[in-house]
Design a protein around this motif. Structure first.
Motif, PDB file in Angstrom:
ATOM      1  N   LYS B 237       3.256   4.370 -22.101  1.00 55.06           N
ATOM      2  CA  LYS B 237       3.820   4.887 -20.874  1.00 55.06           C
ATOM      3  C   LYS B 237       3.646   3.845 -19.776  1.00 55.06           C
ATOM      4  O   LYS B 237       2.580   3.226 -19.636  1.00 55.06           O
ATOM      5  CB  LYS B 237       3.050   6.156 -20.485  1.00 55.06           C
ATOM      6  CG  LYS B 237       3.868   7.161 -19.693  1.00 55.06           C
ATOM      7  CD  LYS B 237       2.999   8.293 -19.195  1.00 55.06           C
ATOM      8  CE  LYS B 237       3.207   9.566 -19.991  1.00 55.06           C
ATOM      9  NZ  LYS B 237       2.584  10.742 -19.316  1.00 55.06           N
ATOM     10  N   LEU B 238       4.714   3.661 -18.974  1.00 55.90           N
ATOM     11  CA  LEU B 238       4.668   2.756 -17.839  1.00 55.90           C
ATOM     12  C   LEU B 238       4.412   3.595 -16.587  1.00 55.90           C
ATOM     13  O   LEU B 238       5.049   4.637 -16.403  1.00 55.90           O
ATOM     14  CB  LEU B 238       6.001   2.021 -17.730  1.00 55.90           C
ATOM     15  CG  LEU B 238       6.100   0.879 -16.712  1.00 55.90           C
ATOM     16  CD1 LEU B 238       5.220  -0.296 -17.129  1.00 55.90           C
ATOM     17  CD2 LEU B 238       7.561   0.430 -16.588  1.00 55.90           C
ATOM     18  N   LEU B 239       3.492   3.138 -15.748  1.00 54.91           N
ATOM     19  CA  LEU B 239       3.126   3.881 -14.541  1.00 54.91           C
ATOM     20  C   LEU B 239       3.322   2.995 -13.327  1.00 54.91           C
ATOM     21  O   LEU B 239       3.057   1.787 -13.380  1.00 54.91           O
ATOM     22  CB  LEU B 239       1.657   4.302 -14.607  1.00 54.91           C
ATOM     23  CG  LEU B 239       1.184   4.976 -15.898  1.00 54.91           C
ATOM     24  CD1 LEU B 239      -0.333   5.041 -15.935  1.00 54.91           C
ATOM     25  CD2 LEU B 239       1.791   6.367 -16.005  1.00 54.91           C
ATOM     26  N   ALA B 240       3.745   3.590 -12.221  1.00 53.66           N
ATOM     27  CA  ALA B 240       3.871   2.814 -10.991  1.00 53.66           C
ATOM     28  C   ALA B 240       3.727   3.747  -9.804  1.00 53.66           C
ATOM     29  O   ALA B 240       4.089   4.926  -9.878  1.00 53.66           O
ATOM     30  CB  ALA B 240       5.232   2.113 -10.940  1.00 53.66           C
ATOM     31  N   SER B 241       3.141   3.243  -8.714  1.00 53.90           N
ATOM     32  CA  SER B 241       3.083   4.057  -7.506  1.00 53.90           C
ATOM     33  C   SER B 241       2.990   3.197  -6.256  1.00 53.90           C
ATOM     34  O   SER B 241       2.521   2.049  -6.283  1.00 53.90           O
ATOM     35  CB  SER B 241       1.893   5.028  -7.536  1.00 53.90           C
ATOM     36  OG  SER B 241       0.694   4.349  -7.281  1.00 53.90           O
ATOM     37  N   TYR B 242       3.466   3.772  -5.172  1.00 52.32           N
ATOM     38  CA  TYR B 242       3.354   3.170  -3.857  1.00 52.32           C
ATOM     39  C   TYR B 242       2.659   4.211  -2.984  1.00 52.32           C
ATOM     40  O   TYR B 242       3.063   5.379  -2.960  1.00 52.32           O
ATOM     41  CB  TYR B 242       4.750   2.845  -3.305  1.00 52.32           C
ATOM     42  CG  TYR B 242       4.731   2.398  -1.865  1.00 52.32           C
ATOM     43  CD1 TYR B 242       4.378   1.089  -1.528  1.00 52.32           C
ATOM     44  CD2 TYR B 242       5.052   3.287  -0.851  1.00 52.32           C
ATOM     45  CE1 TYR B 242       4.362   0.680  -0.203  1.00 52.32           C
ATOM     46  CE2 TYR B 242       5.035   2.887   0.479  1.00 52.32           C
ATOM     47  CZ  TYR B 242       4.683   1.576   0.795  1.00 52.32           C
ATOM     48  OH  TYR B 242       4.648   1.171   2.109  1.00 52.32           O
TER      49      TYR B 242
END
Lengths: 316, 316, 316
Positions: B237-242
């Motif tokens: 799973k690829l995760l990203a956040s701002y």
């Protein structure tokens, strides 16, 4: 629901008589004489293709007080997680130094009883925080382990850095080991130890021998020698060793230890034991007869140290 | 004889590279990056009529040293006993604040990795001593929890008092939460936080969003925003956040974090991971890129903080 | 792989209202009111011929904070290993004082609730480090235990030395005990306690009675009296006791406690409880109504102390 977790441990307690120390002769409830008392949790998950994930969390404790050992660390003996593949095993966490494992495998007293080789021979810090280790698979009895410990000390992350390895052979009657340990103590002082050891099982007896050098960058220079034997006898085993620590500098910190012991087997998991150890110290030395967990108070410089213990060890 | 006790845990370790802090760039053995390392004991007894008694004792630990986390508390993550009836669940002891659980459920990094939303967003004290909580049964995906924490501080038993709740919805692709936390810090200063969050699983990706206000009675006034995504990709799973922390007072303590991560599944219980997070701080801010357990040293005011980690997480 | 280890415990929490103390009236989350909260590991190995090896490691904890009790000792309640043969049982480690076990067996509150007999009656140090104990087999309801605790204090290994024993009878409706405890506090002061207690189950009710003397070598001289009853009632049991501590010296440290309680059984393992206790203190006394784990703040000299509690106890 337990996911294959194993709860295991060793509890060891007895009575010890320690003499020669600054506090005079002391009789006390002894704990962890033959082996350090411990409670552990370990598990392994098969990942297929010969791979597995595994972990060990092992607490060390004093059975006479119920307190955690290793300066109160909850899992001060072992705390790591790792992966095994066909290319070997990588573990991350707090682990035993390879030189400790190496000496433990050669010493007839397995670095325990009132005659542990560690009373005179160095095993680095025994256990090191912040480590990564890699162990090769075993091939024809031969294997090797390397361990790196990040320093992570405030202000200078190189201090406390540990580089260590061992090359081990165990096949048939022969066990052999070469181990190395290097600890950066200060920015201008690194402690380096090299251990060479072997044991050979002749059948009626096993003979144990080891040689170690300990050097640092501020003049420390020791050579240690161990000669020992373990002999199956009756419902148990007779153990004996002679250890000499030779101080090659001018500080006269050397000494000689002689120890004998006997284990009496009640079952595969439980045994009684008795052991006696005595150290003669060089002029300025204060070496103490300790066991797998602790030791008596230090003698006055140059004086001797002696300890007698009788106890029980129970594995679960 | 085990009365249905489950021994469980998560162990997580890796290598981290932290930059921007006062100690310069540091490479270290990291522990609890994706999830805090833990060993727990839990159990449940069926009392009939839909009632049960249950408990959780959960230790948090640093796998690099084997020491207990949470200031050395033995069961510092969770320690409670409770009853469940058809009218809901009451628990007594040390518990997670509802706002922590709420943010954990919305943050694509689940408040872990080198990109935890908690690096910039507040979750009260995370866990609170001396608490009573009540949780409603779940009805059509809707549930609510209220928690009261007695202050019990010497001299003034109202200090440290916590009042908190959350209203939660989880059904089909939608998760939504509204959480509140109020902590009486001093007799004239109460810290209050309100979190609103949601995630929606579109199939190829899940989108995560949250908004929080943090106010106290001595001028503190923040607004936090989170926007994130998690995308199943290959065997992981690829995760990203701002995340943006907006300081509405004159103290200039805000900042912005951007983080990406990838988990690689080895089994249902074991995965590898890597993540990178970077924070740009406002003029007077010293926010640090931390993970589920710790973080690097604080940067000089207004400077950035960055961390890269790679590791393994094993559940049992 | 578990070698027959049992993981067991008791978790107990509730709400308590304490009045009369220096901090005024305090409402708090209470832990370990009826019984001290604990998590234990125990095991037994059959060695044949009626022999077994066994161990207990028992942690005491505060459920409201998750912290270890007994000054942070990991296994502060019990930590011992032992052997049982047809001639009796020998245990080595940290153990309960026989006089504590004796009073626990007589007190209708089992030294718990807000009415524990220990609020006014002494039980030595409750638990002692560095002990060896020997217990006879039980014969026609009769048994005896002796315990010796090595002092092992730095500088004087005789300080802290404990000599203790009990003779116990339990058959049919009658339980009787005579217990002794002697603790060498300083080189010229030894604390000595003698307890005589009995309970008799008449069927509709059990009557409990105890008498204790506490003397030391620096003038301390107390006589304590307990009279109590426990009555099966509905789905539980009603408990009551009156305890008087009579100070025979001039220091006026005595007091009287009256307490009532009720346990409500949810299952064999789980019950609810409520109890109320009140102490009237003599002129200079600051005795406090405590429970199995703790108590409120001490009242001003001569003032009263009161506590009301309601809670849940869950065994596993």
């Amino acid at each position: 629901a337990q996911s294959g977790i194993t709860v295991y441990g060793i509890l060891d307690a007895g009575i010890a008589r320690e003499t020669g120390g600054a506090e005079g002769s002391v009789t006390k409830l002894a704990t962890g004489v033959q082996s350090g008392s411990r409670l552990g949790f370990k598990g392994q998950e098969d990942l297929g293709n010969g791979m597995n994930a595994h972990f060990v969390l092992e607490n060390g404790l004093d059975l006479d007080t119920g307190k955690a050992r290793q300066n109160g660390a909850l899992f001060g003996r072992h705390a790591y997680v790792g992966l095994t593949t066909s290319a070997g095993t990588i573990n991350l966490g707090r682990q035993c130094n390879p030189i400790f494992i190496a000496l433990d495998g050669i010493d007839p007293f397995e670095t325990g009883f009132t005659g542990s080789a560690t009373n005179l021979m160095s095993i680095g810090t025994a256990r090191t925080n912040n480590t990564v280790s890699y162990a090769t698979p075993k091939l024809n009895g031969l294997s090797a382990t390397v361990m790196y410990g990040f320093g992570e000390q405030a202000g200078d992350s190189s201090l406390g850095r540990t580089i260590a390895f061992s090359v081990d052979y165990a096949a048939g009657p022969l066990v052999g080991t070469l181990a190395y340990d290097s600890l950066k103590v200060t920015s201008f002082n690194t402690l380096k130890e090299v251990l060479l050891g072997a044991s050979y099982n002749f059948g009626p007896a096993t003979v144990h021998a080891a040689f170690e050098t300990e050097k640092n960058d501020i003049g420390g220079d020791f050579r240690d020698f161990l000669l020992g034997a373990s002999v199956p006898l009756g419902q148990g085993k007779l153990l004996a060793s002679y250890v000499k620590k030779q101080d090659r500098s001018a500080t006269k910190q050397g000494g000689r230890q002689f120890a004998v012991g006997y284990t009496y087997t009640l079952s595969k998991r439980t045994n009684l034991y008795s052991s006696y150890g005595t150290i003669r110290n060089e002029l300025a030395a204060t070496n103490v007869v300790g066991d797998a967990s602790s030791g008596g108070s230090a003698p006055a410089a140059g004086n001797g140290s002696r300890a007698l213990a009788v106890g029980i060890r129970h594995k679960f």
